[in-house]
Write a protein that holds these residues in place. Structure first.
Motif, PDB file in Angstrom:
ATOM      1  N   TRP A 111       5.276   7.845  10.318  1.00 61.00           N
ATOM      2  CA  TRP A 111       5.292   8.996   9.393  1.00 61.00           C
ATOM      3  C   TRP A 111       6.440   8.839   8.407  1.00 61.00           C
ATOM      4  O   TRP A 111       6.253   8.959   7.198  1.00 61.00           O
ATOM      5  N   ARG A 155       8.016   6.310   7.412  1.00 58.42           N
ATOM      6  CA  ARG A 155       7.897   5.169   6.497  1.00 58.42           C
ATOM      7  C   ARG A 155       7.227   5.589   5.186  1.00 58.42           C
ATOM      8  O   ARG A 155       7.542   5.071   4.122  1.00 58.42           O
ATOM      9  N   TYR A 156       6.306   6.534   5.245  1.00 62.56           N
ATOM     10  CA  TYR A 156       5.533   6.923   4.068  1.00 62.56           C
ATOM     11  C   TYR A 156       5.778   8.352   3.594  1.00 62.56           C
ATOM     12  O   TYR A 156       5.305   8.721   2.518  1.00 62.56           O
ATOM     13  N   ALA A 157       6.470   9.147   4.366  1.00 62.51           N
ATOM     14  CA  ALA A 157       6.678  10.548   3.982  1.00 62.51           C
ATOM     15  C   ALA A 157       7.955  11.072   4.613  1.00 62.51           C
ATOM     16  O   ALA A 157       8.418  10.564   5.630  1.00 62.51           O
ATOM     17  N   ASP A 200       0.238  14.522   1.810  1.00 61.65           N
ATOM     18  CA  ASP A 200       1.237  13.619   1.239  1.00 61.65           C
ATOM     19  C   ASP A 200       1.242  12.285   1.984  1.00 61.65           C
ATOM     20  O   ASP A 200       1.257  11.212   1.378  1.00 61.65           O
ATOM     21  N   TRP A 201       1.246  12.369   3.323  1.00 60.45           N
ATOM     22  CA  TRP A 201       1.251  11.144   4.106  1.00 60.45           C
ATOM     23  C   TRP A 201      -0.022  10.337   3.862  1.00 60.45           C
ATOM     24  O   TRP A 201       0.022   9.111   3.699  1.00 60.45           O
ATOM     25  N   ARG A 235       0.227   8.473   0.542  1.00 57.20           N
ATOM     26  CA  ARG A 235       1.152   7.326   0.542  1.00 57.20           C
ATOM     27  C   ARG A 235       0.792   6.286   1.600  1.00 57.20           C
ATOM     28  O   ARG A 235       0.883   5.084   1.361  1.00 57.20           O
ATOM     29  N   GLY A 236       0.427   6.751   2.789  1.00 56.69           N
ATOM     30  CA  GLY A 236       0.184   5.845   3.906  1.00 56.69           C
ATOM     31  C   GLY A 236      -1.204   5.231   3.936  1.00 56.69           C
ATOM     32  O   GLY A 236      -1.413   4.211   4.590  1.00 56.69           O
ATOM     33  N   HIS A 286      -2.475   4.959  -1.245  1.00 57.68           N
ATOM     34  CA  HIS A 286      -1.594   4.093  -2.036  1.00 57.68           C
ATOM     35  C   HIS A 286      -1.573   2.673  -1.467  1.00 57.68           C
ATOM     36  O   HIS A 286      -1.622   1.693  -2.219  1.00 57.68           O
ATOM     37  N   ARG A 287      -1.535   2.536  -0.150  1.00 59.99           N
ATOM     38  CA  ARG A 287      -1.564   1.212   0.473  1.00 59.99           C
ATOM     39  C   ARG A 287      -2.863   0.484   0.160  1.00 59.99           C
ATOM     40  O   ARG A 287      -2.866  -0.710  -0.145  1.00 59.99           O
TER      41      ARG A 287
END
Length: 96
Positions: A46, A48-50, A58-59, A62-63, A66-67
């Protein structure tokens, strides 16, 4: 994002499996990502990305999104790897 079109999402056994098609001019798909899910907001995955104030959305952005977008962008210079299921697995957290 880079024009990725979501095909399906499935969660189970601590992982999120996401499959998508590329932009209209990209015929190398379908693409896939297997993302390990954090157990809670204190999990290293968690953070690592948020941050601690982030939402699940949000996570996920990004997790996961975005990856996947970054992996797809990086794949543009790679040859498509064929698999028995015909999905190009750009991310596979089960191997870590």
């Amino acid at each position: 994002m880079s024009g990725l079109r979501l095909e399906f999402v499935q969660a189970g056994y601590g992982y999120l499996t996401v499959c998508f098609e590329g932009p209209e001019d990209d015929f190398r798909g379908p693409y896939g990502a297997i993302i390990r899910l954090p157990r809670n907001m204190c999990d290293e995955l968690w953070t690592r990305y948020a941050d601690s104030q982030a939402t699940i959305e949000d996570w996920a952005y990004r997790g996961v999104a975005h990856r996947a977008d970054q992996a797809h962008t990086a794949s543009r210079t790679q040859r498509r790897g064929y698999t028995l299921d015909n999905i190009w697995w750009l991310i596979n957290d089960t191997t870590h």
